[in-house]
Design a protein around this motif. Structure first.
Motif, PDB file in Angstrom:
ATOM      1  N   LYS A  67      18.176   8.513   3.426  1.00 55.18           N
ATOM      2  CA  LYS A  67      18.851   8.599   2.131  1.00 55.18           C
ATOM      3  C   LYS A  67      18.016   7.910   1.059  1.00 55.18           C
ATOM      4  O   LYS A  67      17.522   6.816   1.267  1.00 55.18           O
ATOM      5  N   ASN A  68      17.889   8.551  -0.065  1.00 59.02           N
ATOM      6  CA  ASN A  68      17.214   7.949  -1.226  1.00 59.02           C
ATOM      7  C   ASN A  68      17.821   8.562  -2.478  1.00 59.02           C
ATOM      8  O   ASN A  68      17.255   9.467  -3.086  1.00 59.02           O
ATOM      9  N   PRO A  69      19.007   8.056  -2.875  1.00 61.91           N
ATOM     10  CA  PRO A  69      19.729   8.668  -3.996  1.00 61.91           C
ATOM     11  C   PRO A  69      18.921   8.747  -5.276  1.00 61.91           C
ATOM     12  O   PRO A  69      19.103   9.659  -6.069  1.00 61.91           O
ATOM     13  N   GLU A  70      18.016   7.774  -5.497  1.00 56.97           N
ATOM     14  CA  GLU A  70      17.232   7.800  -6.728  1.00 56.97           C
ATOM     15  C   GLU A  70      16.310   9.009  -6.773  1.00 56.97           C
ATOM     16  O   GLU A  70      15.858   9.422  -7.837  1.00 56.97           O
ATOM     17  N   LYS A  71      16.023   9.569  -5.621  1.00 56.87           N
ATOM     18  CA  LYS A  71      15.190  10.779  -5.554  1.00 56.87           C
ATOM     19  C   LYS A  71      16.014  11.982  -5.104  1.00 56.87           C
ATOM     20  O   LYS A  71      15.516  12.941  -4.544  1.00 56.87           O
ATOM     21  N   SER A  72      17.346  11.906  -5.367  1.00 58.55           N
ATOM     22  CA  SER A  72      18.267  13.004  -5.081  1.00 58.55           C
ATOM     23  C   SER A  72      18.365  13.322  -3.592  1.00 58.55           C
ATOM     24  O   SER A  72      18.664  14.455  -3.212  1.00 58.55           O
ATOM     25  N   LYS A  73      18.143  12.342  -2.742  1.00 58.82           N
ATOM     26  CA  LYS A  73      18.328  12.519  -1.307  1.00 58.82           C
ATOM     27  C   LYS A  73      19.578  11.744  -0.894  1.00 58.82           C
ATOM     28  O   LYS A  73      19.540  10.538  -0.670  1.00 58.82           O
ATOM     29  N   HIS A  74      20.723  12.473  -0.825  1.00 52.80           N
ATOM     30  CA  HIS A  74      21.988  11.809  -0.546  1.00 52.80           C
ATOM     31  C   HIS A  74      22.340  11.825   0.947  1.00 52.80           C
ATOM     32  O   HIS A  74      23.274  11.159   1.376  1.00 52.80           O
ATOM     33  N   LEU A  75      21.625  12.592   1.733  1.00 53.20           N
ATOM     34  CA  LEU A  75      21.811  12.619   3.182  1.00 53.20           C
ATOM     35  C   LEU A  75      20.453  12.573   3.862  1.00 53.20           C
ATOM     36  O   LEU A  75      19.447  12.985   3.282  1.00 53.20           O
ATOM     37  N   GLU A  76      20.466  12.075   5.101  1.00 52.11           N
ATOM     38  CA  GLU A  76      19.237  12.129   5.873  1.00 52.11           C
ATOM     39  C   GLU A  76      18.836  13.588   6.100  1.00 52.11           C
ATOM     40  O   GLU A  76      19.678  14.443   6.342  1.00 52.11           O
ATOM     41  N   THR A  77      17.550  13.838   5.998  1.00 53.79           N
ATOM     42  CA  THR A  77      17.023  15.180   6.229  1.00 53.79           C
ATOM     43  C   THR A  77      15.967  15.094   7.318  1.00 53.79           C
ATOM     44  O   THR A  77      15.165  14.169   7.332  1.00 53.79           O
ATOM     45  N   ALA A  78      16.010  16.058   8.223  1.00 57.69           N
ATOM     46  CA  ALA A  78      15.000  16.111   9.279  1.00 57.69           C
ATOM     47  C   ALA A  78      14.009  17.216   8.944  1.00 57.69           C
ATOM     48  O   ALA A  78      14.396  18.372   8.722  1.00 57.69           O
ATOM     49  N   THR A  79      12.744  16.854   8.900  1.00 57.04           N
ATOM     50  CA  THR A  79      11.689  17.823   8.573  1.00 57.04           C
ATOM     51  C   THR A  79      10.812  18.034   9.799  1.00 57.04           C
ATOM     52  O   THR A  79      10.376  17.077  10.438  1.00 57.04           O
ATOM     53  N   THR A  80      10.565  19.285  10.114  1.00 58.32           N
ATOM     54  CA  THR A  80       9.678  19.613  11.223  1.00 58.32           C
ATOM     55  C   THR A  80       8.932  20.899  10.866  1.00 58.32           C
ATOM     56  O   THR A  80       9.043  21.388   9.737  1.00 58.32           O
ATOM     57  N   LYS A  81       8.162  21.416  11.802  1.00 64.01           N
ATOM     58  CA  LYS A  81       7.442  22.664  11.560  1.00 64.01           C
ATOM     59  C   LYS A  81       7.774  23.669  12.652  1.00 64.01           C
ATOM     60  O   LYS A  81       7.857  23.331  13.834  1.00 64.01           O
ATOM     61  N   LEU A  82       7.958  24.938  12.227  1.00 57.31           N
ATOM     62  CA  LEU A  82       8.162  26.047  13.141  1.00 57.31           C
ATOM     63  C   LEU A  82       7.128  27.119  12.824  1.00 57.31           C
ATOM     64  O   LEU A  82       7.082  27.611  11.689  1.00 57.31           O
ATOM     65  N   PHE A  83       6.300  27.437  13.783  1.00 54.19           N
ATOM     66  CA  PHE A  83       5.225  28.417  13.585  1.00 54.19           C
ATOM     67  C   PHE A  83       4.361  28.047  12.379  1.00 54.19           C
ATOM     68  O   PHE A  83       3.902  28.911  11.626  1.00 54.19           O
ATOM     69  N   GLY A  84       4.155  26.737  12.211  1.00 54.29           N
ATOM     70  CA  GLY A  84       3.293  26.250  11.138  1.00 54.29           C
ATOM     71  C   GLY A  84       3.970  26.113   9.787  1.00 54.29           C
ATOM     72  O   GLY A  84       3.326  25.688   8.815  1.00 54.29           O
ATOM     73  N   GLU A 109       6.820  24.384   7.326  1.00 57.44           N
ATOM     74  CA  GLU A 109       7.666  23.207   7.223  1.00 57.44           C
ATOM     75  C   GLU A 109       9.108  23.629   6.944  1.00 57.44           C
ATOM     76  O   GLU A 109       9.379  24.441   6.063  1.00 57.44           O
ATOM     77  N   VAL A 110      10.029  23.062   7.715  1.00 60.73           N
ATOM     78  CA  VAL A 110      11.445  23.407   7.599  1.00 60.73           C
ATOM     79  C   VAL A 110      12.258  22.116   7.526  1.00 60.73           C
ATOM     80  O   VAL A 110      12.001  21.169   8.271  1.00 60.73           O
ATOM     81  N   ASP A 111      13.221  22.081   6.608  1.00 57.49           N
ATOM     82  CA  ASP A 111      14.124  20.940   6.480  1.00 57.49           C
ATOM     83  C   ASP A 111      15.491  21.316   7.032  1.00 57.49           C
ATOM     84  O   ASP A 111      16.020  22.400   6.735  1.00 57.49           O
ATOM     85  N   PHE A 112      16.079  20.409   7.814  1.00 51.61           N
ATOM     86  CA  PHE A 112      17.430  20.605   8.337  1.00 51.61           C
ATOM     87  C   PHE A 112      18.339  19.509   7.805  1.00 51.61           C
ATOM     88  O   PHE A 112      17.998  18.320   7.857  1.00 51.61           O
ATOM     89  N   VAL A 113      19.498  19.903   7.306  1.00 46.87           N
ATOM     90  CA  VAL A 113      20.466  18.936   6.787  1.00 46.87           C
ATOM     91  C   VAL A 113      21.854  19.527   6.981  1.00 46.87           C
ATOM     92  O   VAL A 113      22.041  20.743   6.994  1.00 46.87           O
ATOM     93  N   ASN A 114      22.846  18.659   7.161  1.00 43.23           N
ATOM     94  CA  ASN A 114      24.191  19.189   7.367  1.00 43.23           C
ATOM     95  C   ASN A 114      24.857  19.584   6.055  1.00 43.23           C
ATOM     96  O   ASN A 114      24.536  19.070   4.979  1.00 43.23           O
TER      97      ASN A 114
END
Length: 549
Positions: A126-143, A145-150
């Motif tokens: 979380k980093n509200p000052e940068k508009s990140k209000h929930l944890e985000t998981a970032t990974t790569k699929l077939f090269g 970058e994909v973000d997953f968040v609920n």
């Protein structure tokens, strides 16, 4: 709203929208939804995610089945016919990190099938000052970058743009977004668009930006959404829904903007607007909605502001009047009017038009310099602990502390703003009496701008045009042509023909302050004698040595 910087081709975008978004006037459930055209790589990613989802649902007896949706700008851009690599995937029954971990386990177990090594998962806290209000998981699929968040819902208080965040339904997640056309989802499992605000597709077709909830609530919750919508209007040349546009002018929202939003967030959005292809649309909307007093504010540290109010009263009061009496707002209106006259600019000042198109750095400095001219020669105390040398131009503080742009840009813009009167005086003097200024005097003057004299030239010229001084065009053209024809364009890069080491050898003297003086005299001589030789310069400097020691 027209911008000479490079408008998007309306007809092309409109045709794409008419083709991609074609549905009849009927109830939402009956509307024929558009289809998303996936690239081969996107198809591979969606196939993998669908197969994992099916496997998970078959193996887990959850009350609610796992569903995945691509959200945000990807859906909007795909419907506009543009490619997007911004894959944000919303998960309905678990956190983004939990989903990414389970997906990695699945890839490990099915390596032979997909031939994909599980990629490391980067958790963005979380980093509200940068508009990140929930944890985000970032990974790569077939090269990729994909973000997953609920999926989430948000509740705001009156004094903060940082909400209380909880798991939410797809509709709650859609309604919390800044615009209906940014609230469109692509349901991966169903392979279809979801328009849960019931107006996103129509607004995209109509090229209209509208808030999912009543605009006053949307903007009071998070005033940054005003600037985000302005950025989208600028980027796509979309119009704002009338109610949304008028609500942006609300004085309560203006105050909330100042109180709630960090300068870093404002700077990020402004950088995207100014560096975009059609910045004048955004600047025009900033002026129309009267948020210029917040966007171009000079500091948000109340300690520094209060100290200036008490200890820098004259300049502080003048700066406050520029905001409070809409002086800045009226000036920005003139800026937009002048710059929107594309035909005149291309015809009368083609060099400026070319520089803006070729150089993003020039465009940024030019625009900010022109916009901030009302603050010329006003200073603020930037360090309350220092007793001397504690003042900087307010324009430098606006750019560095208010917009969080880099210090070098801030210093340059301040130099431009504070130099336009002198520059205009030089141009006038040159044209009134050509022989009153020597080549070296003009060269030394241009060197003050450290290679950026063209920005100063055109900001000063455009300011004259904004003041309806049409007769200045010929004077500025004459001065500019003289600089080019006299080979003074790059005079800032001019260095003494004789370096310091050789000068010491020839003079037989020890290093000292005299060397700086003699180098300055060397530059003057070289400006006056562009074809002069090293030996000629040496003889000249020898005659001057007694005067500088």
């Amino acid at each position: 709203m027209y911008s000479y910087f490079k408008l998007l081709n309306k007809s092309i975008i409109q045709n794409k929208l008419q083709t991609i978004i074609c549905y009849r006037t009927m109830s939402t459930s009956q509307k024929r939804l558009p289809a998303i055209q996936l690239t081969p790589l996107e198809s591979k990613i969606c196939t993998l995610l669908n197969e994992f989802t099916s496997d998970y649902n078959a193996s887990n007896n959850e009350a609610e089945a796992l569903e995945l949706r691509i959200t945000g700008g990807w859906v909007r851009d795909k419907l506009l016919g543009s490619q997007s690599n911004d894959l944000d995937i919303a998960v309905n029954i678990m956190s983004g990190e939990s989903f990414a971990l389970k997906l990695n386990d699945y890839l490990t177990e099915n390596f032979r099938k997909y031939n994909v090594e599980p990629h490391s998962i980067h958790k963005i806290d979380k980093n509200p000052e940068k508009s990140k209000h929930l944890e985000t998981a970032t990974t790569k699929l077939f090269g990729v970058e994909v973000d997953f968040v609920n999926l989430r819902s948000e509740e705001y208080t009156d004094d903060s743009r940082i909400p209380t965040v909880e798991f939410g339904t797809p509709k709650q997640d859609a309604l919390r977004r800044d615009a209906t056309l940014n609230a469109l989802f692509y349901n991966i499992g169903k392979n279809e668009i979801e328009d849960l605000t019931n107006s996103g597709l129509q607004d995209l077709k109509d090229r209209t930006l509208r808030t999912p909830l009543p605009p006053r609530k949307t903007f009071l919750d998070d005033p940054l959404r005003i600037l985000r919508l302005i950025r989208f209007a600028s980027r796509y040349n979309f119009k704002l829904d009338p109610e949304t546009l008028e609500t942006m002018k609300d004085s309560d929202i203006n105050l909330a903007f100042y109180v709630k939003i960090s300068r870093e967030r404002i700077g990020v959005e402004m950088e995207k607007i100014i560096d975009g292809e059609t910045p004048l649309i955004g600047i025009n909307l900033i002026q129309y909605t009267h948020i210029d007093n917040v966007i171009f504010h000079w500091h948000n540290d109340n300690t520094i502001v209060d100290f200036n109010k008490t200890n820098n009263t004259k300049d502080f009061n003048l700066i406050s009047e520029i905001y409070d009496n809409s002086v800045l707002n009226a000036h920005i209106k003139d800026v937009v009017k002048v710059l929107n006259n594309k035909a005149k600019l291309e015809n009368d000042i083609p060099i400026l038009y070319s520089l803006i198109k070729k150089s993003p750095a020039f465009k940024r400095i030019f625009l900010l310099g022109f916009i901030l001219l009302p603050f010329q020669n006003l200073k603020i105390i930037w360090n309350v602990k220092k007793k001397v040398n504690n003042k900087i131009p307010v324009t430098e503080s606006i750019v560095k502390d208010g917009l969080k742009f880099n210090k070098n840009e801030a210093s340059l813009i301040a130099l431009i703003v504070d130099s336009i009167e002198h520059y205009n005086e030089i141009v006038t003097k040159f044209n009134n009496d050509r022989n009153s200024l020597s080549r070296s005097e003009i060269g030394l003057f241009l060197r003050e701008f450290k290679g950026n004299w063209q920005v100063v030239h055109f900001v000063t010229l455009l300011n004259q045009l904004a003041s309806k001084n049409e007769s200045c065009l010929n004077n500025y053209s004459n001065f500019y042509n003289y600089i080019i024809e006299s080979d003074l364009k790059d005079c800032y890069d001019l260095r003494p023909l004789i370096n310091g080491k050789r000068l010491l050898t020839l003079s037989g003297m020890k290093p000292g302050p005299w060397m700086g003086k003699i180098n300055d005299l060397a530059i003057v001589w070289q400006l006056e004698h562009p074809d002069g030789t090293e030996d000629q310069l040496l003889e000249h400097l020898k005659s001057l040595l007694p005067t500088v020691i």
